[in-house]
Design an enzyme around this catalytic site. Structure first.
Site, short mmCIF file in Angstrom:
data_model
loop_
_atom_site.label_atom_id
_atom_site.label_comp_id
_atom_site.label_asym_id
_atom_site.label_seq_id
_atom_site.Cartn_x
_atom_site.Cartn_y
_atom_site.Cartn_z
N GLU A 188 0.89 -1.11 -0.02
CA GLU A 188 0.15 -0.20 0.19
C GLU A 188 0.84 1.17 0.00
O GLU A 188 1.81 1.08 0.99
CB GLU A 188 -0.99 -0.07 1.15
CG GLU A 188 -1.88 1.09 1.33
CD GLU A 188 -3.17 0.94 2.27
OE1 GLU A 188 -3.61 -0.31 2.48
OE2 GLU A 188 -3.97 1.84 2.14
N ARG A 189 0.80 2.27 -0.81
CA ARG A 189 1.41 3.29 -1.32
C ARG A 189 2.89 2.96 -1.32
O ARG A 189 3.80 3.78 -0.79
CB ARG A 189 1.15 4.05 0.03
CG ARG A 189 -0.17 4.45 0.36
CD ARG A 189 -1.13 4.76 -0.46
NE ARG A 189 -2.30 5.11 0.02
CZ ARG A 189 -3.46 5.32 -1.04
NH1 ARG A 189 -3.30 5.15 -2.16
NH2 ARG A 189 -4.63 5.30 -0.62
N ASN A 231 -3.13 -1.78 7.62
CA ASN A 231 -4.65 -2.50 7.43
C ASN A 231 -4.35 -3.84 7.24
O ASN A 231 -4.02 -4.43 6.28
CB ASN A 231 -5.00 -1.61 5.73
CG ASN A 231 -5.36 -0.41 5.96
OD1 ASN A 231 -5.69 0.22 7.02
ND2 ASN A 231 -5.17 0.23 4.78
N LYS A 308 -4.24 -0.26 13.97
CA LYS A 308 -4.80 0.80 13.36
C LYS A 308 -6.20 0.16 13.54
O LYS A 308 -6.78 -0.55 13.14
CB LYS A 308 -4.53 0.95 12.11
CG LYS A 308 -5.68 1.74 11.16
CD LYS A 308 -5.14 1.97 9.66
CE LYS A 308 -6.14 2.81 8.86
NZ LYS A 308 -5.92 2.63 7.29
N GLU A 312 -10.74 4.19 9.14
CA GLU A 312 -11.05 3.97 7.52
C GLU A 312 -11.11 2.51 7.29
O GLU A 312 -10.66 1.69 6.41
CB GLU A 312 -9.56 3.98 6.81
CG GLU A 312 -8.74 5.69 6.74
CD GLU A 312 -7.79 5.85 5.95
OE1 GLU A 312 -6.84 5.01 5.83
OE2 GLU A 312 -7.60 6.99 5.60
N ARG A 357 -12.00 17.42 10.07
CA ARG A 357 -11.19 16.29 10.32
C ARG A 357 -9.86 16.44 10.99
O ARG A 357 -9.42 15.61 11.79
CB ARG A 357 -10.69 15.58 8.94
CG ARG A 357 -9.66 14.52 8.84
CD ARG A 357 -10.04 13.88 7.59
NE ARG A 357 -8.42 13.10 7.74
CZ ARG A 357 -7.99 12.37 6.49
NH1 ARG A 357 -8.63 12.54 5.41
NH2 ARG A 357 -6.81 11.53 6.59
N LYS A 381 0.68 10.98 13.57
CA LYS A 381 1.35 11.29 12.26
C LYS A 381 1.79 12.88 12.69
O LYS A 381 1.01 13.66 13.35
CB LYS A 381 -0.03 11.24 11.10
CG LYS A 381 -0.31 9.96 10.79
CD LYS A 381 -0.93 9.92 9.42
CE LYS A 381 -1.27 8.56 9.04
NZ LYS A 381 -2.09 8.64 7.86
N ASP A 386 -3.04 14.18 7.33
CA ASP A 386 -2.66 12.84 6.65
C ASP A 386 -1.29 13.17 5.76
O ASP A 386 -1.27 12.90 4.49
CB ASP A 386 -3.64 12.23 5.84
CG ASP A 386 -3.46 10.88 5.55
OD1 ASP A 386 -2.33 10.53 6.07
OD2 ASP A 386 -4.22 10.46 4.82
N GLU A 414 3.49 9.07 -0.76
CA GLU A 414 2.21 9.11 -1.20
C GLU A 414 1.44 10.55 -1.90
O GLU A 414 0.92 10.60 -2.96
CB GLU A 414 1.37 8.76 -0.17
CG GLU A 414 -0.08 8.42 -0.43
CD GLU A 414 -1.05 7.90 0.59
OE1 GLU A 414 -0.65 7.70 1.86
OE2 GLU A 414 -2.19 7.98 0.63
N HIS A 542 -4.33 18.50 0.54
CA HIS A 542 -5.32 17.16 0.29
C HIS A 542 -5.99 17.78 -1.16
O HIS A 542 -7.48 17.33 -1.38
CB HIS A 542 -6.30 16.98 1.13
CG HIS A 542 -6.49 15.25 1.41
ND1 HIS A 542 -6.57 14.42 0.42
CD2 HIS A 542 -6.21 14.47 2.52
CE1 HIS A 542 -6.81 13.25 0.84
NE2 HIS A 542 -6.38 13.27 2.28
N TRP A 564 -13.62 13.32 2.32
CA TRP A 564 -12.61 12.75 1.21
C TRP A 564 -12.35 13.50 -0.05
O TRP A 564 -11.64 13.19 -0.89
CB TRP A 564 -13.21 11.44 0.79
CG TRP A 564 -13.37 10.37 1.78
CD1 TRP A 564 -12.62 10.28 3.14
CD2 TRP A 564 -13.96 9.12 1.85
NE1 TRP A 564 -12.79 9.12 3.63
CE2 TRP A 564 -13.69 8.18 3.06
CE3 TRP A 564 -14.93 8.44 1.05
CZ2 TRP A 564 -14.37 6.90 3.49
CZ3 TRP A 564 -15.52 7.29 1.27
CH2 TRP A 564 -15.11 6.50 2.44
#
Ligand code: GCW
Length: 723
Positions: A188-189, A231, A308, A312, A357, A381, A386, A414, A542, A564
């Site tokens: 992932e990423r 994840n 986590k 998400e 958020r 983080k 993010d 990312e 974002h 999102w």
């Protein structure tokens, strides 16, 4: 066969071989910063009197790794044969390495060793019985190994080593990579190929690369690794996979690297059919205890878990109306008897639409501060959203004072152009670390918070989402290696200067010629600002397209959850642009120390780099330059592009200092970066022009295409986005 080869047109082989690169064999980047390239003859002559031989005593596995490394590094750099000799008789030019228990001459230096604590090292030039000796010593084997790597760095950089006195102790306990690697081999990423773990052939086959990985990490002080994606597949805790993880732990152990696993909160249900994963359920609690005991049988020094939860779509204690503390404490209780640590991530969001958020992690965790068991760390983080190209620090730093906090960075890019854009993250990390939280008055920087200097922490740590894959150059591009390197060096000492780290990396990775080093360091040091300029200037964030986060999508406003959508973050309308986090808006600035309220809340006062993060600002707002916000935005986008052009021409001028293969990759990536920087600039400007109804300031080019064209682009196979 040979004949065929001979017939291949030269241009297809490597068109530069005959030219300036004849003396530099092509390199594929596999050796990272551990190339040990032969030094210029004058440097060798200068170093030789101080490096005549290697002297050691008893050897553990870790010390024989240190010995091999010194032999390999010095032989290659000094064009001579070096071999470790076990002797107690000092000689001129000896490099004596080890701990007090390995060698009587080191035991005599006990006083020097005391301040080195755990994992620290001392490199010191001394006279013993009229012989000039260089000591590389520590209280434990890992300290010695770290010291050997540091010494080799000095030699490779051509430093004068005749009067050395360098003591260095890591400032953080846990210096850890987080792999977002899935058990099917995808990452992932990940933009550097597939996972380096071949789960399928483990534990029977151990790819030599696993040891190379551990060696590279040890060389920069990394001492922990989470093997799999947060994840997390519940399968990672299945017996077969644990044996695979145990094999990796065996390989990493002598390099000082502990294995951790990311776990899925619902594992008891998925793996063993329990009816619930409720942390208050006795069977569930027992399940975790049994599982942990099984792991420690296989991996006696297992580090612990990373979780986590309720983020998400991941399961968590919230599914049973339990708090994060309830869930974390249950797992921590299972780990505690084995000295395992539970690292719980604070990356959560998903409350009511309408909530900012940026405020959610703090809101969720602040009330729980003090409710976690002692072997729990909260992993946070760097910013409140993010891993954006630029964010202010997360308000959790300095506001959560009773729970140890681990800072999480993202080394894989990312949101920063992914594999191809040249962005040196050391600079961006430094910006976060030096931010003053004012949590306990002036000087409460994030760096000091995570070292436990402001509020004592039982453990300290820094983590980074890794950018490593199975591509030959490890990181999907030579310059991405610098980000892995910079993370390791800053995790060792968060107070280091990112420019010094860049200079060190350039010398090791390419060469020490100042005419090469300085322009490359300059290029690296300005690269982060350059990307921010062409992607998200003045605190925008974002703005990336959906899913893969590749390329711009500021217009996107139709995704299920408001947060999102890029349009949620830019809030661009006819009147202005930016996210109001002052009291007129979400009030997020109140999560910071009161000293910062005025600063963050003042449109005119604070650094304009963060303007649109904290404020919704009229298009004609007058910036410090006297120009309007709109004009200034366009200027920033264009500056970003011209700075990529500058990087390109700098690189062209440096042809000849680098072998053709690495040169060509960087050259090609810079061309991609320029094309994509223009895409970012054009797409964003086209959208903001439409929303604001404003014309471009004079002298600035129109976007190459219509807004509809940019909206129509799609990238179904963009990497790093496994479904
Ligand atoms: O930035 C987001 C990424 C997700 C990632 C998540 C996280 C592992 O887009 O891919 O999931 O962060 O940090 O958990």
């Amino acid at each position: 066969m040979n004949k065929q080869l001979i017939n291949i047109p030269k241009s297809l082989l490597c068109n530069c071989i005959d030219e300036c690169f004849a003396n530099k064999p092509a390199e594929d980047g596999y050796k990272l910063w551990l190339r040990y390239a032969p030094l210029p003859l004058e440097t060798i002559d200068a170093l030789k009197p101080r490096i005549r031989g290697l002297m050691s005593g008893a050897m553990s596995q870790t010390l024989s790794i240190a010995c091999t490394e010194l032999e390999r590094g010095l032989s290659s750099m000094l064009l001579d044969e070096f071999a470790c000799v076990s002797t107690t008789v000092p000689f001129d030019g000896a490099i004596l390495f080890g701990t007090a228990k390995d060698h009587p001459l080191i035991a005599e230096q006990r006083l020097l060793l005391e301040p080195l604590g755990k994992e620290g090292y001392l490199i010191k030039s001394v006279e013993i019985d009229d012989a000039s000796v260089t000591l590389i010593v520590g209280n434990d084997d890992m300290g010695v190994l770290y010291g050997c790597f540091a010494f080799l760095r000095m030699v490779q950089s051509g430093m004068d080593i005749s009067q050395l006195h360098l003591a260095s102790v890591p400032k953080l306990d846990l210096r850890m990579l987080n792999h977002w690697d899935n058990l099917d081999g995808s990452v992932e990423r990940g933009y550097a190929g597939s996972s380096i773990w071949d789960w399928w052939t483990l534990p029977d086959y151990q790819d030599p690369r696993y040891a190379d990985y551990a060696r590279a990490n040890a060389s920069i002080g990394i001492n922990g690794t989470v093997l799999n994606n947060v994840n997390a597949s519940p399968m990672i805790l299945n017996g077969d996979y644990l044996k695979k993880a145990a094999k990796l732990a065996d390989i990493f152990r002598p390099f000082g690297i502990k294995v951790f696993l990311a776990v899925n909160f619902a594992t008891p249900c998925v793996l063993d059919g329990l009816e619930t994963a409720d942390p208050m359920d006795a069977l569930v609690r027992q399940w975790w205890k049994d599982k942990v005991a099984e792991i420690y049988k296989l991996i006696p020094d297992f580090g612990g878990f990373l979780v986590k939860a309720n983020s998400e779509g991941q399961p968590g204690p919230g599914d049973y109306d339990r708090s994060h503390a309830d869930g974390a404490n249950m797992i921590a209780e299972a780990l505690a008897p084995h000295d395992g640590i539970l690292i719980w991530r604070a990356f959560v969001y998903a409350s009511d639409p309408g909530t900012d958020r940026a405020t959610e992690a703090y809101d969720e965790f602040k009330p729980l501060d003090g409710a976690f068991l002692p072997n729990i760390m909260l992993q946070v983080k760097n910013g409140p959203i993010d891993f954006q190209p630029r964010e202010p620090f997360s308000p959790i730093f300095g506001q959560i004072t009773e729970t140890p906090v681990v800072l999480e960075f993202q080394v894989t890019k990312e949101y920063l152009g992914q594999a191809t854009h040249l962005v040196y993250l050391g600079k961006a990390f430094e910006e976060v670390l030096r931010f003053d939280t004012y949590a306990d008055g002036e000087g409460s920087t994030v760096a000091r918070i995570i070292q436990g200097e402001i509020f004592p922490q039982r453990f300290t740590g820094m983590a980074a989402v890794s950018n490593i894959g199975n591509g030959r150059d490890w990181t999907g591009g030579i310059f991405n290696q610098a980000n892995w390197y910079a993370f390791g060096r800053l995790a060792w000492n968060p107070e280091l200067n990112s420019e010094d780290i860049a200079r060190e990396w350039v010398r090791l990775t390419f060469c020490s010629d100042e005419a090469f080093v300085e322009p490359v360091v300059e290029m690296m040091m300005s690269s982060h600002e350059t990307l921010v300029d062409y992607m998200t200037p003045f605190g925008l964030h974002h703005q990336m397209a959906t899913g893969h986060h590749y390329g711009p999508g500021p217009w996107i406003d139709d995704l299920k959850r408001p947060e999102w959508n890029p349009s949620y973050y830019n809030q661009a309308d006819e009147a202005g642009i930016g996210f109001d986090r002052t009291d007129r808006g979400s009030g997020a600035i109140r999560q910071y120390a009161p000293e910062l309220w005025g600063l963050f809340g003042d449109k005119h006062g604070f650094d304009e780099k963060y303007l649109l993060w904290f404020h919704h600002v009229a298009w004609d707002f007058k910036m410090k330059s006297g120009k309007s916000l709109w004009d200034s935005l366009v200027i920033r986008y264009d500056t970003g592009i011209s700075n990529v052009e500058v990087m390109q021409s700098t690189w062209q001028e440096l042809k000849g200092y680098v072998d053709c293969r690495r040169f060509a990759q960087i050259e090609a990536y810079l061309a991609i970066q320029l094309r994509e920087a223009k895409w970012w600039r054009d797409a964003c400007i086209a959208y903001f022009m439409e929303v604001s109804g404003l014309p471009l300031p004079e002298g600035h080019e129109k976007p190459g295409h219509t807004l509809d064209y940019y909206k129509s682009l799609n990238h179904p196979f963009a990497p790093g986005n496994p479904e």
